[in-house]
Design an enzyme around this catalytic site. Sequence first.
Site, PDB file in Angstrom:
ATOM      1  N   LYS A 143      36.312  23.808  40.711  1.00 33.57           N
ATOM      2  CA  LYS A 143      36.268  23.928  39.240  1.00 33.57           C
ATOM      3  C   LYS A 143      36.983  22.724  38.625  1.00 33.57           C
ATOM      4  O   LYS A 143      38.157  22.496  38.899  1.00 33.57           O
ATOM      5  CB  LYS A 143      36.955  25.237  38.840  1.00 33.57           C
ATOM      6  CG  LYS A 143      37.168  25.399  37.347  1.00 33.57           C
ATOM      7  CD  LYS A 143      37.898  26.693  37.011  1.00 33.57           C
ATOM      8  CE  LYS A 143      38.255  26.730  35.541  1.00 33.57           C
ATOM      9  NZ  LYS A 143      39.082  27.886  35.165  1.00 33.57           N
ATOM     10  N   ILE A 170      42.073  53.943  45.065  1.00 32.71           N
ATOM     11  CA  ILE A 170      42.301  53.456  43.689  1.00 32.71           C
ATOM     12  C   ILE A 170      41.832  52.010  43.654  1.00 32.71           C
ATOM     13  O   ILE A 170      42.463  51.125  44.246  1.00 32.71           O
ATOM     14  CB  ILE A 170      43.792  53.563  43.290  1.00 32.71           C
ATOM     15  CG1 ILE A 170      44.265  55.009  43.471  1.00 32.71           C
ATOM     16  CG2 ILE A 170      44.013  53.088  41.870  1.00 32.71           C
ATOM     17  CD1 ILE A 170      45.742  55.221  43.196  1.00 32.71           C
TER      18      ILE A 170
END
Length: 494
Positions: free
Chosen positions: A79, A43
């Site tokens: 960032k 999954i």
Amino acid sequence: MSQQAINKVVVAGGGTAGWMTACALASQLGHYLNVVLVESENIPTVGVGEATIPTMQTFHLLLQLPEQEFMRATNATFKLGIEFENWGAIGESYFHSFGETGRDFWAGQFQHFWLRERLNGGQFSYADYSPETQAARAGKFAITKNPRLGFAYHLDAGLYAKYLRRVSESRGVTRIEGKIQTVKLEPNSGNIEALQMADGQLIDGDLFIDCTGFRGLLIEQTLHAGYEDWSHQFLCDSAVAVQTESTGELPPFTRSIARESGWQWRIPLQHRVGNGFVFASGAIGDTEATDTLLQNVVGKPLNDPRVIRFRPGKRRKTWVKNCVALGLASGFIEPLESTSIHLVSSAVIRLMRMLPLTGLCAQDIETYNRATDKELAAVRDFVLLHYKQTRRTDSDFWRYCQQMQVPDSLQDRLDIYRDSGRIYWDSDELFTVNSWNQVMLGQGVMPRHYHPAADIMPQADFAAQMAKVRQSVQQMVAQLPTHQNFLQSYCEPQ
Ligand code: FAD
């Protein structure tokens, strides 16, 4: 509610949320708790979620994850903030930086002083006083002390989960591979008793953390927590994502480019670029959205574009009985301000603080759920601000956003700011006064007045003070190396 001590915690799901949770529990409470994580290789994880905010530094300090080791392991970059393009109007852009802008004076927040300058004919922008914005625009970065640049990271989501798994297992987390087939409840209490695996194995526990992603296998499918849908305010319910080759220098910031029916992200990593287009499926189909994305990426695509659906909103309760949902299982606010990973870390810290010692207590659960709601409401308002304050009228999408009703908490903030430049801020709110200022101004909300205390200083002294702040920003930025150079030496293999 129950007198059973919490000794064994079972984390269901091994995406970013599952491994962050397991790693935090093992690092802080491993001497006391038995932590088990269940995940299925069949999954897939959501596979996106690559831009973060500065709180990740604190989370990693708590987990004692060395920064350079983490950055090498996840091909991370630095960032300094987000460049918002075409959000206020087509052709406009503004930067939402981390850190501080200007200097607060005793009488008030810096925006009042900037407003004095601006409303009296000054030409300098608010961003001229922000070291992070100026460094980002120059493509520069370094970890500095005085002033300290505010920063976060871009990271590879798949590698981050792998890295956390390695650390967690070394700190005692037991990983169980396999598919959870059903969730067994105790008939009397309604608490979760065990996870029944597809191979028949039963995994029991005292507390269960649902990190199974949007499906919310435990919290929703089993315990029916309910969902508060926010799609009347957040029109975007889909995203298409693709990775591309890196080209050119790595910018130290995320780009968010507004398009006719949504917005596009661009996230630079050391080895590739993450791209995505978040869109409203009611306004644009998957094929057109995918074409829009592919026409606007730079660099060769490295995989097939993948469409992801989501439902904006949150679980009515994220803690029900002996189950706490974290990550996508708890709800989702679109990634415009990169908040989801942060919300996982803040929820896991809250949970650890409130960990039941002698059994579950209804008041603890209530308190936890109230705190979660408050936190999410503040993030929701901040993200909504970008949509509500657009001046774009080029599509039904933007026209709707402009006219939609927003929560009173946001409307009040807007009215107060427009009138007086004031921002009232609770110390436990995620986005600071500086963030609200940058997005308000960037989206075109210009206050009519400022606090009279900003006029105390005689004009000549005031102009000199403001010039000094701008110069110190410029001098600092001039001394910084490029982001690319700093990153290369900082993340060099050892
Ligand atoms: P998932 O990644 O979906 O993991 C679910 C896990 O549960 C998997 O390990 C799966 O194997 C397991 N599982 C499910 N069912 C079973 C079962 N039956 N048996 C066993 N195991 C099972 N966040 C940010 O902070 N910054 C961003 O820039 C950002 N961008 C995003 C962009 C998009 C388009 C989306 C949708 C999300 C973004 N996010 C972002 C959110 C971020 O991706 C998630 O918060 C984060 O990845 C956590 O996901 P998760 O672990 O909750 O769920």
